[in-house]
Enzyme design. Structure first.
Site, PDB file in Angstrom:
ATOM      1  N   ASP A 135       6.497   2.126 -24.250  1.00  0.00           N
ATOM      2  CA  ASP A 135       6.835   2.433 -25.637  1.00  0.00           C
ATOM      3  C   ASP A 135       5.859   3.470 -26.204  1.00  0.00           C
ATOM      4  O   ASP A 135       5.148   3.228 -27.186  1.00  0.00           O
ATOM      5  CB  ASP A 135       6.871   1.181 -26.509  1.00  0.00           C
ATOM      6  CG  ASP A 135       8.159   0.393 -26.327  1.00  0.00           C
ATOM      7  OD1 ASP A 135       8.990   0.781 -25.476  1.00  0.00           O
ATOM      8  OD2 ASP A 135       8.349  -0.618 -27.032  1.00  0.00           O
TER       9      ASP A 135
ATOM     10  N   HIS B 117       6.042  -3.935 -19.118  1.00  0.00           N
ATOM     11  CA  HIS B 117       6.243  -3.751 -20.551  1.00  0.00           C
ATOM     12  C   HIS B 117       6.480  -5.060 -21.291  1.00  0.00           C
ATOM     13  O   HIS B 117       5.791  -5.369 -22.263  1.00  0.00           O
ATOM     14  CB  HIS B 117       7.405  -2.794 -20.825  1.00  0.00           C
ATOM     15  CG  HIS B 117       7.697  -2.642 -22.283  1.00  0.00           C
ATOM     16  ND1 HIS B 117       6.790  -2.109 -23.163  1.00  0.00           N
ATOM     17  CD2 HIS B 117       8.784  -2.989 -23.031  1.00  0.00           C
ATOM     18  CE1 HIS B 117       7.290  -2.116 -24.384  1.00  0.00           C
ATOM     19  NE2 HIS B 117       8.502  -2.651 -24.333  1.00  0.00           N
TER      20      HIS B 117
ATOM     21  N   ASP C  29       1.415  -0.868 -26.941  1.00  0.00           N
ATOM     22  CA  ASP C  29       2.527  -0.012 -27.361  1.00  0.00           C
ATOM     23  C   ASP C  29       2.048   1.022 -28.390  1.00  0.00           C
ATOM     24  O   ASP C  29       1.554   0.646 -29.453  1.00  0.00           O
ATOM     25  CB  ASP C  29       3.642  -0.851 -27.981  1.00  0.00           C
ATOM     26  CG  ASP C  29       4.166  -1.927 -27.041  1.00  0.00           C
ATOM     27  OD1 ASP C  29       3.354  -2.558 -26.352  1.00  0.00           O
ATOM     28  OD2 ASP C  29       5.382  -2.150 -27.028  1.00  0.00           O
TER      29      ASP C  29
ATOM     30  N   ASN D 177      10.962  -0.361 -23.095  1.00  0.00           N
ATOM     31  CA  ASN D 177      12.385  -0.401 -23.422  1.00  0.00           C
ATOM     32  C   ASN D 177      12.809   0.802 -24.260  1.00  0.00           C
ATOM     33  O   ASN D 177      13.979   1.214 -24.204  1.00  0.00           O
ATOM     34  CB  ASN D 177      12.747  -1.714 -24.121  1.00  0.00           C
ATOM     35  CG  ASN D 177      12.131  -1.847 -25.495  1.00  0.00           C
ATOM     36  OD1 ASN D 177      10.915  -1.764 -25.657  1.00  0.00           O
ATOM     37  ND2 ASN D 177      12.966  -2.059 -26.506  1.00  0.00           N
ATOM     38  N   HIS D 178      11.894   1.412 -25.006  1.00  0.00           N
ATOM     39  CA  HIS D 178      12.268   2.595 -25.781  1.00  0.00           C
ATOM     40  C   HIS D 178      12.486   3.803 -24.873  1.00  0.00           C
ATOM     41  O   HIS D 178      13.395   4.611 -25.124  1.00  0.00           O
ATOM     42  CB  HIS D 178      11.234   2.882 -26.864  1.00  0.00           C
ATOM     43  CG  HIS D 178      11.425   2.027 -28.071  1.00  0.00           C
ATOM     44  ND1 HIS D 178      12.026   2.472 -29.222  1.00  0.00           N
ATOM     45  CD2 HIS D 178      11.119   0.720 -28.284  1.00  0.00           C
ATOM     46  CE1 HIS D 178      12.074   1.487 -30.096  1.00  0.00           C
ATOM     47  NE2 HIS D 178      11.528   0.412 -29.553  1.00  0.00           N
TER      48      HIS D 178
ATOM     49  N   HIS E 230       3.952   3.989 -29.622  1.00  0.00           N
ATOM     50  CA  HIS E 230       5.012   4.392 -30.547  1.00  0.00           C
ATOM     51  C   HIS E 230       4.658   5.644 -31.356  1.00  0.00           C
ATOM     52  O   HIS E 230       4.767   5.661 -32.589  1.00  0.00           O
ATOM     53  CB  HIS E 230       5.370   3.243 -31.489  1.00  0.00           C
ATOM     54  CG  HIS E 230       6.296   2.229 -30.877  1.00  0.00           C
ATOM     55  ND1 HIS E 230       7.546   2.556 -30.389  1.00  0.00           N
ATOM     56  CD2 HIS E 230       6.141   0.893 -30.657  1.00  0.00           C
ATOM     57  CE1 HIS E 230       8.130   1.464 -29.911  1.00  0.00           C
ATOM     58  NE2 HIS E 230       7.294   0.443 -30.059  1.00  0.00           N
TER      59      HIS E 230
END
Length: 221
Positions: free
Chosen positions: A38, A129, A9, A69-70, A11
């Site tokens: 993500d 994910h 991930d 999920n983001h 981010h």
């Protein structure tokens, strides 16, 4: 000879991603690069991460990004009016896209995330994910679990004998290393949480053929 890497991930941690890809892995066009989602939110460079991955694909790199999920929360906000995204680190994302609020988002930017797949299947591994719900008869139909699951159980009779590799839930470096011998391999070391929790703050990559593990400490924060 190509190599196969799975990367955790991101981010929005663009500098960390660049250091991992080109500093540690020395990635090139022959490699297969899988990402567990993500890419956006919380970190400072969501647009830059998306631009880098899109640019590499246009240059001929083998990029295989799954939906996190983001990304799903962003889509649900724009398509369904679900405001969950607004409570989960969205502000750095809209700033990186040059927007003052979500309503300024260009439709073309939203469609980028809508094109992301939920999983990839390789020799020996299923990459998604959050995980795979192997308790149900048709785990590949349960897209919600691929985005939100926290469970670690894997029924390999439902995966064709393959292990599952996922991100989503931050784990410490020691926990990730321990998972390399399990049926579900964790790859999220909470890169964007550097300094907030012990044992996290790394963007990690795993070589699927040698099982060599590459942690890159966050250099964005």
């Amino acid at each position: 000879m190509y190599r196969r890497f799975v990367i955790g991930d991101i981010h929005g941690c663009i500098r960390t991603l660049e250091e991992l890809l080109f500093g540690q892995l020395k990635a090139d066009e022959k490699d297969l690069l899988f990402f567990v989602g993500d890419y956006i939110d919380r970190g400072p460079g969501s647009l830059q991460v998306i631009s880098l991955l899109t640019g590499l694909k246009h240059k001929g790199f083998n990029i295989f990004p799954v939906r996190g999920n983001h990304e799903q929360m962003l889509l649900d906000y724009f398509y369904k009016g679900d405001e969950n995204w607004l409570s989960n680190g969205y502000k750095p994302t809209i700033r990186s896209f040059g927007c003052n609020s979500p309503v300024d988002f260009e439709p073309a930017n939203i469609r980028i995330f809508d094109q992301l797949k939920h999983y990839y299947i390789t020799d020996g591994f299923i990459i998604t994910h959050a995980g795979l719900n192997t308790k149900c008869d048709k785990p590949f139909d349960d897209l919600h679990s691929m985005l939100w699951s926290r469970g670690n159980e894997v029924d390999k009779s439902k995966t064709g004998g393959r292990k599952v590799i996922s991100g989503h839930t931050p784990h410490s470096l020691n926990e990730i290393i321990s998972s390399l011998n399990k049926d579900k391999i964790q790859i999220d070391c909470g890169c964007v949480y550097k300094g907030r929790y012990q044992g996290v703050g790394y963007l990690c990559a795993l070589d699927l053929d040698t099982m060599e593990f590459y942690p890159q400490e966050n250099i964005d924060l």
